[in-house]
Each structure stands twice: as structure tokens, then as C-alpha cells.
Motif scaffolding. Structure first.
Motif, PDB file in Angstrom:
ATOM      1  N   GLU A  44       0.823  -1.206   0.000  1.00 15.62           N
ATOM      2  CA  GLU A  44       0.000   0.000   0.000  1.00 15.62           C
ATOM      3  C   GLU A  44       0.864   1.266   0.000  1.00 15.62           C
ATOM      4  OE1 GLU A  44      -2.399  -3.262   2.038  1.00 15.62           O
ATOM      5  OE2 GLU A  44      -0.322  -2.595   2.074  1.00 15.62           O
ATOM      6  N   GLN A  45       1.942   1.270   0.792  1.00 15.18           N
ATOM      7  CA  GLN A  45       2.860   2.417   0.804  1.00 15.18           C
ATOM      8  C   GLN A  45       3.521   2.597  -0.559  1.00 15.18           C
ATOM      9  OE1 GLN A  45       5.263   0.959   4.045  1.00 15.18           O
ATOM     10  NE2 GLN A  45       4.440   2.472   5.490  1.00 15.18           N
ATOM     11  N   CYS A  46       3.906   1.499  -1.159  1.00 13.79           N
ATOM     12  CA  CYS A  46       4.522   1.530  -2.478  1.00 13.79           C
ATOM     13  C   CYS A  46       3.578   2.167  -3.491  1.00 13.79           C
ATOM     14  CB  CYS A  46       4.885   0.117  -2.926  1.00 13.79           C
ATOM     15  SG  CYS A  46       5.348  -0.009  -4.670  1.00 13.79           S
ATOM     16  N   LEU A  47       2.345   1.721  -3.494  1.00 21.91           N
ATOM     17  CA  LEU A  47       1.394   2.214  -4.488  1.00 21.91           C
ATOM     18  C   LEU A  47       1.116   3.699  -4.309  1.00 21.91           C
ATOM     19  CD1 LEU A  47      -0.102   1.333  -6.937  1.00 21.91           C
ATOM     20  CD2 LEU A  47      -1.934   0.478  -5.475  1.00 21.91           C
ATOM     21  N   ALA A  48       0.957   4.158  -3.087  1.00 21.50           N
ATOM     22  CA  ALA A  48       0.758   5.590  -2.831  1.00 21.50           C
ATOM     23  C   ALA A  48       1.979   6.387  -3.292  1.00 21.50           C
ATOM     24  CB  ALA A  48       0.477   5.829  -1.353  1.00 21.50           C
ATOM     25  N   ARG A  49       3.181   5.875  -3.016  1.00 20.64           N
ATOM     26  CA  ARG A  49       4.413   6.544  -3.441  1.00 20.64           C
ATOM     27  C   ARG A  49       4.504   6.606  -4.963  1.00 20.64           C
ATOM     28  NH1 ARG A  49       8.616   4.311  -5.385  1.00 20.64           N
ATOM     29  NH2 ARG A  49       8.247   2.254  -4.448  1.00 20.64           N
ATOM     30  N   GLU A  50       4.229   5.491  -5.615  1.00 20.77           N
ATOM     31  CA  GLU A  50       4.322   5.438  -7.073  1.00 20.77           C
ATOM     32  C   GLU A  50       3.320   6.392  -7.736  1.00 20.77           C
ATOM     33  OE1 GLU A  50       6.373   4.014  -9.182  1.00 20.77           O
ATOM     34  OE2 GLU A  50       7.517   2.713  -7.845  1.00 20.77           O
ATOM     35  N   LEU A  51       2.103   6.450  -7.234  1.00 19.36           N
ATOM     36  CA  LEU A  51       1.116   7.374  -7.799  1.00 19.36           C
ATOM     37  C   LEU A  51       1.563   8.821  -7.625  1.00 19.36           C
ATOM     38  CD1 LEU A  51      -2.157   5.575  -6.712  1.00 19.36           C
ATOM     39  CD2 LEU A  51      -1.255   5.766  -9.041  1.00 19.36           C
ATOM     40  N   SER A  52       2.176   9.115  -6.489  1.00 22.82           N
ATOM     41  CA  SER A  52       2.701  10.451  -6.244  1.00 22.82           C
ATOM     42  C   SER A  52       3.859  10.765  -7.207  1.00 22.82           C
ATOM     43  CB  SER A  52       3.172  10.574  -4.796  1.00 22.82           C
ATOM     44  OG  SER A  52       3.746  11.835  -4.565  1.00 22.82           O
ATOM     45  N   PHE A  55       2.332  10.742 -11.080  1.00 25.53           N
ATOM     46  CA  PHE A  55       1.295  11.709 -11.440  1.00 25.53           C
ATOM     47  C   PHE A  55       1.225  12.929 -10.532  1.00 25.53           C
ATOM     48  CE2 PHE A  55      -0.632   7.546 -12.817  1.00 25.53           C
ATOM     49  CZ  PHE A  55      -0.377   7.728 -14.167  1.00 25.53           C
ATOM     50  N   GLU A  56       2.071  12.971  -9.504  1.00 26.95           N
ATOM     51  CA  GLU A  56       2.075  14.073  -8.539  1.00 26.95           C
ATOM     52  C   GLU A  56       0.685  14.310  -7.939  1.00 26.95           C
ATOM     53  OE1 GLU A  56       4.235  17.471 -10.040  1.00 26.95           O
ATOM     54  OE2 GLU A  56       5.904  16.200 -10.672  1.00 26.95           O
ATOM     55  N   VAL A  57       0.060  13.220  -7.485  1.00 28.62           N
ATOM     56  CA  VAL A  57      -1.248  13.273  -6.824  1.00 28.62           C
ATOM     57  C   VAL A  57      -1.179  12.532  -5.497  1.00 28.62           C
ATOM     58  CG1 VAL A  57      -2.578  13.407  -8.969  1.00 28.62           C
ATOM     59  CG2 VAL A  57      -2.084  11.171  -7.969  1.00 28.62           C
ATOM     60  N   GLN A  58      -2.039  12.912  -4.583  1.00 30.57           N
ATOM     61  CA  GLN A  58      -2.220  12.165  -3.340  1.00 30.57           C
ATOM     62  C   GLN A  58      -3.327  11.139  -3.592  1.00 30.57           C
ATOM     63  OE1 GLN A  58      -0.220  12.546  -0.561  1.00 30.57           O
ATOM     64  NE2 GLN A  58       0.891  13.799  -2.040  1.00 30.57           N
ATOM     65  N   SER A  59      -3.244  10.010  -2.900  1.00 26.66           N
ATOM     66  CA  SER A  59      -4.208   8.941  -3.121  1.00 26.66           C
ATOM     67  C   SER A  59      -4.518   8.205  -1.828  1.00 26.66           C
ATOM     68  CB  SER A  59      -3.661   7.950  -4.151  1.00 26.66           C
ATOM     69  OG  SER A  59      -2.451   7.374  -3.672  1.00 26.66           O
ATOM     70  N   ARG A  83      -7.390  -1.458  -5.196  1.00 29.98           N
ATOM     71  CA  ARG A  83      -8.225  -0.306  -5.568  1.00 29.98           C
ATOM     72  C   ARG A  83      -7.552   0.943  -5.025  1.00 29.98           C
ATOM     73  NH1 ARG A  83     -13.105  -1.395  -7.714  1.00 29.98           N
ATOM     74  NH2 ARG A  83     -13.907  -3.498  -7.389  1.00 29.98           N
ATOM     75  N   ALA A  84      -7.669   2.036  -5.770  1.00 29.32           N
ATOM     76  CA  ALA A  84      -7.086   3.305  -5.324  1.00 29.32           C
ATOM     77  C   ALA A  84      -8.014   4.444  -5.710  1.00 29.32           C
ATOM     78  CB  ALA A  84      -5.709   3.513  -5.937  1.00 29.32           C
ATOM     79  N   ILE A  85      -7.960   5.495  -4.921  1.00 25.40           N
ATOM     80  CA  ILE A  85      -8.726   6.715  -5.186  1.00 25.40           C
ATOM     81  C   ILE A  85      -7.733   7.864  -5.256  1.00 25.40           C
ATOM     82  CG2 ILE A  85     -10.446   8.332  -4.271  1.00 25.40           C
ATOM     83  CD1 ILE A  85     -11.692   5.908  -2.822  1.00 25.40           C
ATOM     84  N   LEU A  86      -7.824   8.654  -6.327  1.00 25.12           N
ATOM     85  CA  LEU A  86      -6.990   9.847  -6.451  1.00 25.12           C
ATOM     86  C   LEU A  86      -7.737  11.014  -5.831  1.00 25.12           C
ATOM     87  CD1 LEU A  86      -5.697   9.503 -10.121  1.00 25.12           C
ATOM     88  CD2 LEU A  86      -4.716   8.581  -8.011  1.00 25.12           C
ATOM     89  N   HIS A  87      -7.016  11.871  -5.101  1.00 24.38           N
ATOM     90  CA  HIS A  87      -7.651  12.998  -4.421  1.00 24.38           C
ATOM     91  C   HIS A  87      -7.587  14.298  -5.216  1.00 24.38           C
ATOM     92  CE1 HIS A  87      -8.482  10.563  -0.984  1.00 24.38           C
ATOM     93  NE2 HIS A  87      -7.214  10.213  -0.889  1.00 24.38           N
ATOM     94  N   SER A  88      -7.074  14.225  -6.439  1.00 23.44           N
ATOM     95  CA  SER A  88      -7.082  15.384  -7.334  1.00 23.44           C
ATOM     96  C   SER A  88      -6.948  14.867  -8.761  1.00 23.44           C
ATOM     97  CB  SER A  88      -5.943  16.349  -7.001  1.00 23.44           C
ATOM     98  OG  SER A  88      -4.696  15.725  -7.216  1.00 23.44           O
ATOM     99  N   ASP A  89      -7.159  15.755  -9.699  1.00 26.46           N
ATOM    100  CA  ASP A  89      -6.962  15.392 -11.100  1.00 26.46           C
ATOM    101  C   ASP A  89      -5.474  15.249 -11.390  1.00 26.46           C
ATOM    102  OD1 ASP A  89      -9.697  15.517 -11.604  1.00 26.46           O
ATOM    103  OD2 ASP A  89      -9.609  17.614 -12.236  1.00 26.46           O
ATOM    104  N   ILE A  90      -5.162  14.421 -12.362  1.00 24.70           N
ATOM    105  CA  ILE A  90      -3.779  14.262 -12.810  1.00 24.70           C
ATOM    106  C   ILE A  90      -3.426  15.466 -13.680  1.00 24.70           C
ATOM    107  CG2 ILE A  90      -2.227  12.894 -14.250  1.00 24.70           C
ATOM    108  CD1 ILE A  90      -3.895  10.427 -13.371  1.00 24.70           C
TER     109      ILE A  90
END
Length: 101
Positions: A44-52, A55-59, A83-90
Motif C-alpha cells: 500500500e505504501q509503495c502504491l501511494a508513493r508510485e502514484l505520487s 502523477f504528482e497526486v495524493q491517493s 483499488r485506489a482513489i486519487l484525491h485530485s486530477d492528474i
């Protein structure tokens, strides 16, 4: 075997997929975003880091969806999908050239 995460991001009936940039490994291939798990890092930490990073987004990382093993010529990976939720647009793509979904 490499442990790799992927994000299943669904919103309003669409599923997000990203195409690798021409100068990246697997250029032109489509994927669910994610990446390799580093030492002392949960999936889970990996996936949040990778999305950041990508795409420079929080998730928020949700429930585990599935796991699958792939054998490439040079390596094998175990893919862990959440499953993941993005907290802003990419607004920026650092590893991909296009997204859909």
C-alpha cells in the motif's frame, strides 16, 4: 521474483490506464499505474508513493483486488493489484505519455 503493485482506479464507470512514454521500459504499452515495492515498504505504501511520483497526486489505497504472476524472459514478477482513489486530477505525467479513463 520482483513484487510489483498496480492501482485499479475506477470512477464514473471508467477505469484509468496509462501508456508508457517512448523513452521508458515497455514504451507504448498500456498499464495500470504502479511500481516495484522497495525494502521495508508495504504494498500500500509503495502504491501511494508510485502514484505520487508518476502523477504528482495524493491517493488513498483501498482493498486488495487480485494477484498474478508474470514470467518475462529476463525476470518474473508478482503483481499485487489494489483499488485506489486519487484525491485530485492528474496534471502531470512523469513516466507516461497518455492516460485514459
Amino acid at each position: 521474483m520482483l513484487l510489483v503493485t498496480a492501482a485499479f482506479i475506477a470512477d464514473q464507470g471508467k477505469i484509468l490506464a496509462a501508456r508508457h512514454a517512448p523513452d521508458k521500459h515497455l514504451a507504448g504499452y498500456w498499464e495500470f499505474p504502479g511500481g516495484k515495492i522497495e525494502l521495508d515498504e508495504s504494498a500500500e505504501q509503495c502504491l501511494a508513493r508510485e502514484l505520487s511520483e508518476e502523477f504528482e497526486v495524493q491517493s488513498s489505497i483501498g482493498e486488495f483486488v487480485l494477484e498474478s504472476t508474470y514470467h518475462y524472459e529476463e525476470k518474473s514478477i508478482k503483481l499485487l493489484v489494489y483499488r485506489a482513489i486519487l484525491h485530485s486530477d492528474i496534471k502531470k505525467m512523469n513516466d507516461h505519455e497518455k492516460i485514459v479513463g
